[in-house]
Design a protein around this motif. Structure first.
Motif: not given
Length: 294
Positions: A113-116, A184-186, A240-241
């Motif tokens: 998921g963090l690659h999105d 941003f996811s991260l 969800g990040g």
């Protein structure tokens, strides 16, 4: 003078100046002047030191006696087994921040998921975190700092490690440069987190006299910057990040309260944890963000 003579001089003079570990400091400084490792110095103990190298070494020694950090004297510090350019515009990278990077990488690799979304390095300083993440994850990174001088150092490090095409450097006061688009996811950050109490009581001379106050001062309790980041998370972070923030060794309980449901974080955070470093000290705030009610 021979190598061994200069090393003895450094050990004696640094001890007289109140500098701990003067023998190691002398070895590092002389090794830099002669382009030799510590082992090579010992093997060359009887070598006559060229006059120019001797003069440079003695200048370095005088700076170290004034408590200037070796990293600033030599203009370089190793981080993640890589050399990074540093100067008094940026904090010197520390092992604590390597622990932060370890936790980020451990979380990223098994989670698709963090690659999105995008990856953000906030308060990037020398760019050490951004460079390592770009190299290890083979991902594009957005790196933000409020200091133009710090960004200039980060740019040099990105070029040095050939990731300048993957790290976008942005001058901004935290997240103020970004529109409310939740890209941003991260988010990874080593923000200023030294409390005003610690600053008043006095830091080590190497820190207090040379490292940038802007990168140290976290407000009265050291948590001002993290509190500001908290307010901006739902604006720029994807639901969800994940967030990883380096913190002080005594700040864990206060941060658990800051991100508790009773503090208004129920809709923002799904889980919050304090990760302890290898010495058992609070070191990283880790947040898994919620779906923001969706």
């Amino acid at each position: 003078m021979q190598v061994i003579d200069l090393l003895h001089t450094a050990t004696r003079e640094l001890a007289e100046a109140g500098v701990d570990g003067g023998d190691l400091d002398g070895q590092l400084l002389l090794g830099a002047c002669l382009n030799k490792s510590r082992t090579e110095l010992f093997l060359a103990a009887d070598m006559e030191v060229p006059e120019e190298a001797r003069r440079v070494f003695l200048r370095y020694l005088e700076r170290r006696k004034r408590r200037e950090p070796i990293a600033y004297i030599l203009g370089e510090r190793e981080f993640w087994s890589l050399p990074f350019i540093v100067n008094p515009s940026v904090l010197i990278p520390r092992p604590e921040t390597e622990f932060l990077v370890e936790q980020v990488l451990a979380a990223c690799r098994p989670r698709r998921g963090l690659h999105d979304g995008w990856i953000l390095d906030l308060c990037c300083g020398s760019g050490a975190i951004a460079v390592v993440l770009a190299l290890e994850l083979q991902r594009d990174i957005v790196a933000v700092d409020i200091s133009c001088d710090a960004l200039a150092v980060a740019q040099q490090n990105c070029r040095r490690h050939k990731v300048d095409d993957r790290v976008a450097l942005v001058k901004a006061d935290l997240l103020t440069a970004f529109a409310a688009e939740r890209r941003f996811s991260l988010l990874v950050s080593n923000p200023p987190y030294v409390s005003r109490r610690q600053l008043r009581q006095g830091l080590d001379p190497e820190v207090a006299g040379y490292e940038p106050l802007l990168a140290l001062d976290g407000g009265e309790d050291g948590l001002d910057i993290i509190a500001r980041i908290k307010e901006m998370l739902p604006v720029i972070m994807r639901p969800g990040g994940e967030v990883f923030i380096e913190i002080g060794a005594e700040q864990g309980p206060a941060l658990l309260r800051m991100f508790a449901p009773s503090a208004g974080a129920a809709e923002l955070v799904k889980t919050v944890e304090i990760l302890k470093d290898y010495a058992g000290r609070d070191r990283v705030l880790h947040l898994l963000l919620s779906g923001y009610g969706r």
